[in-house]
Design a protein around this motif. Structure first.
Motif, PDB file in Angstrom:
ATOM      1  N   ILE A  11       0.870  -1.172   0.000  1.00  8.82           N
ATOM      2  CA  ILE A  11       0.000   0.000   0.000  1.00  8.82           C
ATOM      3  C   ILE A  11       0.907   1.222   0.000  1.00  8.82           C
ATOM      4  CG2 ILE A  11      -1.749   1.312   1.251  1.00  8.82           C
ATOM      5  CD1 ILE A  11      -2.581  -1.366   2.567  1.00  8.82           C
ATOM      6  N   GLU A  13       0.960   5.031   0.358  1.00  8.93           N
ATOM      7  CA  GLU A  13       0.158   6.146   0.824  1.00  8.93           C
ATOM      8  C   GLU A  13       0.855   7.436   0.430  1.00  8.93           C
ATOM      9  OE1 GLU A  13      -0.848   7.929   5.069  1.00  8.93           O
ATOM     10  OE2 GLU A  13      -1.857   6.010   4.680  1.00  8.93           O
ATOM     11  N   ASN A  49      -3.085   4.821  -2.063  1.00  6.44           N
ATOM     12  CA  ASN A  49      -3.981   5.601  -1.226  1.00  6.44           C
ATOM     13  C   ASN A  49      -3.649   7.078  -1.418  1.00  6.44           C
ATOM     14  OD1 ASN A  49      -5.798   6.425   0.704  1.00  6.44           O
ATOM     15  ND2 ASN A  49      -4.671   5.591   2.439  1.00  6.44           N
ATOM     16  N   VAL A  77      -7.361   4.478  -3.891  1.00  7.15           N
ATOM     17  CA  VAL A  77      -8.275   4.979  -2.875  1.00  7.15           C
ATOM     18  C   VAL A  77      -8.278   6.492  -3.015  1.00  7.15           C
ATOM     19  CG1 VAL A  77      -8.837   5.096  -0.428  1.00  7.15           C
ATOM     20  CG2 VAL A  77      -7.695   3.057  -1.349  1.00  7.15           C
ATOM     21  N   LEU A 106      -9.845   2.677   2.247  1.00  6.79           N
ATOM     22  CA  LEU A 106      -8.731   1.740   2.188  1.00  6.79           C
ATOM     23  C   LEU A 106      -9.198   0.324   2.512  1.00  6.79           C
ATOM     24  CD1 LEU A 106      -5.735   1.227   1.754  1.00  6.79           C
ATOM     25  CD2 LEU A 106      -5.343   1.908   4.130  1.00  6.79           C
ATOM     26  N   CYS A 110      -8.592  -3.010   0.201  1.00  8.33           N
ATOM     27  CA  CYS A 110      -7.919  -4.205   0.730  1.00  8.33           C
ATOM     28  C   CYS A 110      -8.814  -5.434   0.599  1.00  8.33           C
ATOM     29  CB  CYS A 110      -7.520  -3.996   2.182  1.00  8.33           C
ATOM     30  SG  CYS A 110      -6.212  -2.773   2.416  1.00  8.33           S
TER      31      CYS A 110
END
Length: 118
Positions: A11, A13, A49, A77, A106, A110
């Motif tokens: 992930i 971010e 994200n 996201v 998120l 997932c």
């Protein structure tokens, strides 16, 4: 920016506001390929994200084509309506050969990865 792993999926971010430079894209790519044990196999799924409201310098945008060759399925996201335009652009350009899906949380991203692409 930060990178973590959840259920075998990296992930990324991006909480940066402003412009993402080529060095940022190189840092992300390097860390995804080299900093997980066991190493990720290519193509690897990825969740991005988009916490921040960033744009990409031209060279960073162009390098994403190379970077995303190592990606499998991609979940974005988004947290703000204007970010959706950027996701559409990405899915039609440097991610045009990938399964790209947009989420507003998120946890939903997932869950989608876990249920469809394990």
């Amino acid at each position: 920016m930060k990178i973590c792993m959840k259920d075998g999926v990296p992930i990324v971010e991006v909480y940066h506001d402003g412009e993402i430079e080529l060095s940022d894209v190189i840092w992300i790519h390097h860390n995804i390929l080299n900093n997980f044990n066991p190493p990720l196999k290519s193509p690897s799924n990825i969740i991005i994200n988009r916490v921040g409201s960033y744009s990409l310098f031209e060279d960073a945008y162009m390098s994403l084509t190379t970077f995303m060759r190592d990606a499998g399925h991609v979940a974005f996201v988004v947290h703000h309506k204007p970010q959706e335009v950027v996701i559409e652009l990405a899915s039609k350009t440097y991610l045009s050969n990938h399964n790209v899906k947009k989420f507003h949380s998120l946890s939903d991203a997932c869950e989608w990865m876990a249920s469809h692409y394990r």
